[in-house]
Design a protein around this motif. Structure first.
Motif, mmCIF file in Angstrom:
data_model
loop_
_atom_site.group_PDB
_atom_site.id
_atom_site.type_symbol
_atom_site.label_atom_id
_atom_site.label_comp_id
_atom_site.label_asym_id
_atom_site.label_seq_id
_atom_site.Cartn_x
_atom_site.Cartn_y
_atom_site.Cartn_z
ATOM 1 N N SER A 89 0.830 -1.194 0.000
ATOM 2 C CA SER A 89 0.000 0.000 0.000
ATOM 3 C C SER A 89 0.868 1.248 0.000
ATOM 4 O O SER A 89 2.009 1.215 0.437
ATOM 5 N N LYS A 90 0.297 2.332 -0.491
ATOM 6 C CA LYS A 90 0.978 3.638 -0.441
ATOM 7 C C LYS A 90 0.640 4.350 0.869
ATOM 8 O O LYS A 90 1.219 5.371 1.195
ATOM 9 N N LEU A 91 -0.329 3.811 1.614
ATOM 10 C CA LEU A 91 -0.763 4.471 2.849
ATOM 11 C C LEU A 91 0.268 4.270 3.961
ATOM 12 O O LEU A 91 0.614 3.122 4.284
ATOM 13 N N PRO A 92 0.754 5.365 4.547
ATOM 14 C CA PRO A 92 1.783 5.260 5.581
ATOM 15 C C PRO A 92 1.415 4.335 6.741
ATOM 16 O O PRO A 92 2.245 3.544 7.176
ATOM 17 N N TYR A 93 0.174 4.396 7.217
ATOM 18 C CA TYR A 93 -0.155 3.570 8.386
ATOM 19 C C TYR A 93 -0.116 2.078 8.048
ATOM 20 O O TYR A 93 0.244 1.254 8.889
ATOM 21 N N VAL A 94 -0.445 1.706 6.813
ATOM 22 C CA VAL A 94 -0.383 0.302 6.389
ATOM 23 C C VAL A 94 1.085 -0.131 6.303
ATOM 24 O O VAL A 94 1.456 -1.213 6.764
ATOM 25 N N GLN A 95 1.930 0.723 5.735
ATOM 26 C CA GLN A 95 3.356 0.411 5.620
ATOM 27 C C GLN A 95 3.981 0.258 7.007
ATOM 28 O O GLN A 95 4.733 -0.690 7.258
ATOM 29 N N MET A 96 3.640 1.165 7.911
ATOM 30 C CA MET A 96 4.186 1.105 9.272
ATOM 31 C C MET A 96 3.695 -0.150 9.995
ATOM 32 O O MET A 96 4.435 -0.762 10.770
ATOM 33 N N GLU A 97 2.464 -0.541 9.717
ATOM 34 C CA GLU A 97 1.912 -1.754 10.333
ATOM 35 C C GLU A 97 2.689 -2.984 9.857
ATOM 36 O O GLU A 97 2.998 -3.870 10.650
ATOM 37 N N ASN A 98 3.025 -3.035 8.561
ATOM 38 C CA ASN A 98 3.820 -4.144 8.035
ATOM 39 C C ASN A 98 5.170 -4.230 8.744
ATOM 40 O O ASN A 98 5.599 -5.310 9.150
ATOM 41 N N ILE A 99 5.838 -3.089 8.890
ATOM 42 C CA ILE A 99 7.147 -3.063 9.551
ATOM 43 C C ILE A 99 7.011 -3.553 10.990
ATOM 44 O O ILE A 99 7.791 -4.370 11.463
ATOM 45 N N SER A 100 5.988 -3.071 11.673
ATOM 46 C CA SER A 100 5.859 -3.458 13.077
ATOM 47 C C SER A 100 5.467 -4.933 13.222
ATOM 48 O O SER A 100 5.876 -5.579 14.185
ATOM 49 N N LYS A 101 4.753 -5.502 12.250
ATOM 50 C CA LYS A 101 4.454 -6.948 12.275
ATOM 51 C C LYS A 101 5.745 -7.752 12.151
ATOM 52 O O LYS A 101 5.918 -8.778 12.803
ATOM 53 N N PHE A 102 6.660 -7.284 11.303
ATOM 54 C CA PHE A 102 7.949 -7.947 11.129
ATOM 55 C C PHE A 102 8.738 -7.920 12.445
ATOM 56 O O PHE A 102 9.255 -8.945 12.892
ATOM 57 N N ILE A 103 8.811 -6.751 13.059
ATOM 58 C CA ILE A 103 9.559 -6.598 14.310
ATOM 59 C C ILE A 103 8.950 -7.485 15.403
ATOM 60 O O ILE A 103 9.662 -8.173 16.131
ATOM 61 N N LYS A 104 7.627 -7.493 15.477
ATOM 62 C CA LYS A 104 6.926 -8.316 16.483
ATOM 63 C C LYS A 104 7.218 -9.805 16.237
ATOM 64 O O LYS A 104 7.444 -10.563 17.183
#
Length: 159
Positions: A89-104
């Motif tokens: 997605s181009k939406l920042p909150y979706v991109q940030m959610e993906n990153i945080s899922k990886f970290i988790k």
């Protein structure tokens, strides 16, 4: 009196935030200039070989990883159901959610928080040195990292 008035005028001027922002961006530039780009290249090589991705030499690590989808793919290649709901997605909150899922997910593998970057480090390009070092370190440890048996079973481990 006069000092307070001058301070108020200074604080209210539009240049006040510009100075802070330009200081931050010049600080970030200095950090970027000192970075060891060979680490970025090692991370890109790792992604190329392990994810069968076409990755351009010209793309920055930040641009490559900013949406979080490739990060999630690292884990989902070995554990297909580990990270669910990864969306491009181009939406920042979706991109940030993906990153945080990886970290988790990495935390579920027992990787200590101190060895991980934060979502902001990557998404806002606050500390790409930490992102690169963290991923480089992970790429060497990844073959031996295992989540608990219950998480592995739930994630559908692929050998």
């Amino acid at each position: 009196g006069v000092l307070e008035a001058l301070l108020f005028i200074h604080m209210a001027s539009p240049h006040h935030t510009d100075v802070a922002e330009s200081l931050e961006s010049s600080h970030r530039k200095k950090i970027e200039e000192k970075r060891d780009m060979t680490i970025d290249e090692r991370v890109k090589d790792y992604l190329r070989s392990n994810l069968n991705e076409e990755i351009s030499e010209d793309i920055s690590l930040h641009e490559l990883l900013k949406d979080g989808t490739l990060l999630c793919k690292i884990i989902n290649t070995k554990y297909p159901n580990m990270i669910r709901g990864v969306k491009k997605s181009k939406l920042p909150y979706v991109q940030m959610e993906n990153i945080s899922k990886f970290i988790k997910a990495l935390e579920q593998f027992g990787v200590p928080k101190g060895e991980l970057f934060t979502t902001v480090d990557l998404f806002e390009e606050k500390d790409m040195q930490t992102v690169a070092l963290s991923l480089d370190h992970l790429s060497r440890r990844w073959p031996t990292l295992e989540p608990s048996a219950s998480i592995a079973a739930e994630a559908g481990a692929q050998s």
